[in-house]
Motif scaffolding. Structure first.
Motif, short mmCIF file in Angstrom:
data_model
loop_
_atom_site.label_atom_id
_atom_site.label_comp_id
_atom_site.label_asym_id
_atom_site.label_seq_id
_atom_site.Cartn_x
_atom_site.Cartn_y
_atom_site.Cartn_z
N PRO A 26 0.83 -1.21 0.00
CA PRO A 26 0.00 0.00 0.00
C PRO A 26 0.86 1.25 0.00
CG PRO A 26 0.04 -1.00 2.18
CD PRO A 26 0.74 -1.96 1.25
N GLY A 27 0.27 2.35 -0.44
CA GLY A 27 1.03 3.58 -0.65
C GLY A 27 1.88 4.00 0.52
N GLY A 28 1.36 3.90 1.73
CA GLY A 28 2.09 4.36 2.88
C GLY A 28 3.22 3.44 3.34
N ARG A 29 3.32 2.24 2.75
CA ARG A 29 4.33 1.29 3.18
C ARG A 29 5.27 0.87 2.06
NH1 ARG A 29 2.75 -0.55 8.19
NH2 ARG A 29 5.01 -0.85 8.42
N ARG A 30 5.13 1.46 0.88
CA ARG A 30 5.92 0.95 -0.25
C ARG A 30 7.39 1.36 -0.19
NH1 ARG A 30 3.16 5.38 -2.62
NH2 ARG A 30 4.39 6.62 -4.11
N ASP A 31 7.74 2.29 0.70
CA ASP A 31 9.14 2.69 0.84
C ASP A 31 9.78 2.16 2.12
OD1 ASP A 31 9.50 4.07 -1.54
OD2 ASP A 31 8.60 5.90 -0.74
N ILE A 32 9.18 1.14 2.74
CA ILE A 32 9.77 0.59 3.95
C ILE A 32 11.08 -0.13 3.63
CG2 ILE A 32 7.55 0.33 5.11
CD1 ILE A 32 7.57 -2.61 4.36
N ALA A 33 11.85 -0.42 4.67
CA ALA A 33 13.13 -1.11 4.48
C ALA A 33 12.89 -2.54 3.97
CB ALA A 33 13.90 -1.15 5.79
N PRO A 34 13.68 -3.00 3.03
CA PRO A 34 13.50 -4.35 2.49
C PRO A 34 13.84 -5.41 3.54
CG PRO A 34 15.52 -3.39 1.65
CD PRO A 34 14.81 -2.30 2.38
N HIS A 35 13.15 -6.54 3.47
CA HIS A 35 13.45 -7.65 4.37
C HIS A 35 12.92 -8.95 3.79
CE1 HIS A 35 9.55 -5.91 5.66
NE2 HIS A 35 9.20 -7.17 5.93
N PHE A 36 13.40 -10.04 4.34
CA PHE A 36 13.03 -11.38 3.87
C PHE A 36 12.66 -12.25 5.07
CE2 PHE A 36 14.04 -15.82 2.98
CZ PHE A 36 13.38 -16.04 1.78
N GLU A 37 11.63 -13.07 4.91
CA GLU A 37 11.27 -13.99 5.97
C GLU A 37 10.89 -15.35 5.38
OE1 GLU A 37 7.17 -12.93 7.73
OE2 GLU A 37 7.79 -11.05 6.75
N GLN A 38 11.21 -16.41 6.12
CA GLN A 38 10.88 -17.76 5.72
C GLN A 38 10.15 -18.43 6.88
OE1 GLN A 38 13.87 -21.10 5.33
NE2 GLN A 38 13.29 -20.93 3.17
N HIS A 39 9.01 -19.06 6.57
CA HIS A 39 8.20 -19.74 7.58
C HIS A 39 8.10 -21.22 7.21
CE1 HIS A 39 7.00 -15.94 9.49
NE2 HIS A 39 6.94 -15.47 8.25
N ARG A 40 8.66 -22.06 8.06
CA ARG A 40 8.74 -23.49 7.77
C ARG A 40 7.62 -24.30 8.40
NH1 ARG A 40 15.27 -24.75 8.22
NH2 ARG A 40 15.94 -23.10 6.77
N ASP A 41 6.85 -23.69 9.28
CA ASP A 41 5.76 -24.39 9.96
C ASP A 41 4.51 -23.53 9.87
OD1 ASP A 41 4.29 -26.17 11.44
OD2 ASP A 41 5.14 -25.58 13.38
N LEU A 42 3.75 -23.73 8.82
CA LEU A 42 2.58 -22.91 8.56
C LEU A 42 1.32 -23.54 9.15
CD1 LEU A 42 3.38 -22.01 4.87
CD2 LEU A 42 3.28 -20.38 6.76
N PRO A 43 0.37 -22.72 9.58
CA PRO A 43 -0.87 -23.27 10.15
C PRO A 43 -1.75 -23.89 9.06
CG PRO A 43 -1.04 -20.89 9.95
CD PRO A 43 0.37 -21.24 9.58
#
Length: 326
Positions: free
Chosen positions: A144-161
């Protein structure tokens, strides 16, 4: 995940559609990603008349029967993104993901891999020789417009519900489905799930009436809201549904995506999602000039391996949004 088309067209995002439940089929189109490996995917989103489903703005199916035309592995060299989150969801094999925020992970089936580009990120995706990539989905979510310039990051989830009911299992990748919530970070109300339905099953799945939904079948055949579905097209279901009727004689596997209809106007070009021409042009310039403050280097890759940005089309890229009938 990358759009490697050397002459990408601006994606038009201005369908006329009213709110409420519908059943519309949108065919997949085979898209050459270009590059020396001749990689092909089947793309069902965006469509001219369906640019987004919620904030989901890109959906590719990759793998058999067509992977590459050259026989080379479908590796994707370093390339940039802005203004989006990428979701990589393999069904078979493994993919090595490396990026400019120093992530270096193996992507395996059953694991959610979510990269948030924000102001800018670069990444690569390579096959793993001992477990070559087979089939899978790759998706984008517009920030969304207000969050498109946030700092980049990566996440991995190995145990999903997983939401379970008789004859049905739904792995919740993002958001909430039938009271089950994924731990993944999202910035707009949406849901994504990988669903398996057993043979000879008829059931209903609780849904959010404020969301619009779409279904893509991966294996088998399933009837969704009265529409018989097989692998290939995307079924758009509209909004206003409190439940989704499902039945299958033979069993099936399908992806369900949804979210609050996106009210913002977007400019989608190459691997960038923005709001105006100048934003896209600036990102292209930063990539071409090797601006490491925005698009850092990736360990294990040389700058010569970077995929060059294609030329911008003539004229201004215009922000476009969804228009609804009264």
């Amino acid at each position: 995940m990358s759009d490697l088309d050397p002459h990408p067209a601006e994606t038009l995002c201005e369908p006329v559609r009213g709110p409420g439940p519908v059943t519309e089929l949108f065919p997949a189109r085979e898209v050459p990603l270009g590059g020396v490996r001749g990689t092909y995917v089947e793309r069902t989103l965006p469509q001219r008349d369906l640019p987004t489903v919620g904030a989901w703005c890109f959906l590719d199916y990759f793998g058999a029967p067509t992977v590459t035309t050259t026989g080379l592995p479908p590796d994707i060299d370093p390339h940039p993104h802005i203004g989006l989150q990428t979701v990589t969801w393999p069904f078979e094999g493994m993919i090595r993901h490396r990026d400019s925020v120093r992530s270096d992970v193996l992507i395996a089936p059953g694991q959610l891999n979510l990269m948030t580009s924000g102001h800018g990120i670069a990444h690569s995706e390579y096959t793993v020789p001992e477990a070559p990539a087979g089939r899978g989905l790759q998706l984008w979510i517009a920030l969304p417009g207000g969050r498109r310039d946030i700092a980049p990051h990566f996440e991995q989830h190995r145990d999903l519900p997983v939401h379970r009911e008789p004859g049905l299992r739904a792995t919740v990748l993002l958001g909430t489905l039938a009271g089950v919530t994924s731990p993944a970070m999202i910035y707009t109300p949406l849901v994504g799930a990988d669903i398996e339905i057993d043979p000879a099953t008829t059931t209903t799945l609780r849904t959010n009436p404020e969301f619009e939904y779409a279904v893509l079948v991966v294996d088998g055949a399933v009837t969704v809201a009265g529409t018989e579905m097989a692998p290939g097209p995307l079924l758009y279901l509209g909004t206003g549904r409190t439940e989704l009727e499902l039945s299958s004689a033979s069993g099936a596997r399908f992806a369900l995506i949804g979210g609050e209809p996106l009210a913002e106007e977007l400019v989608m070009w190459w691997n960038f999602v923005g709001r105006e021409h100048a934003e896209i042009a600036a990102a292209r310039t930063d990539w071409e000039q090797h601006d490491t403050a925005r698009f850092g280097d990736i360990a294990g890759h040389t700058r010569e391996q970077r995929i060059p940005a294609p030329p911008l089309p003539g004229g201004q890229l215009k922000p476009r949004g969804r228009r609804y009938r009264a």
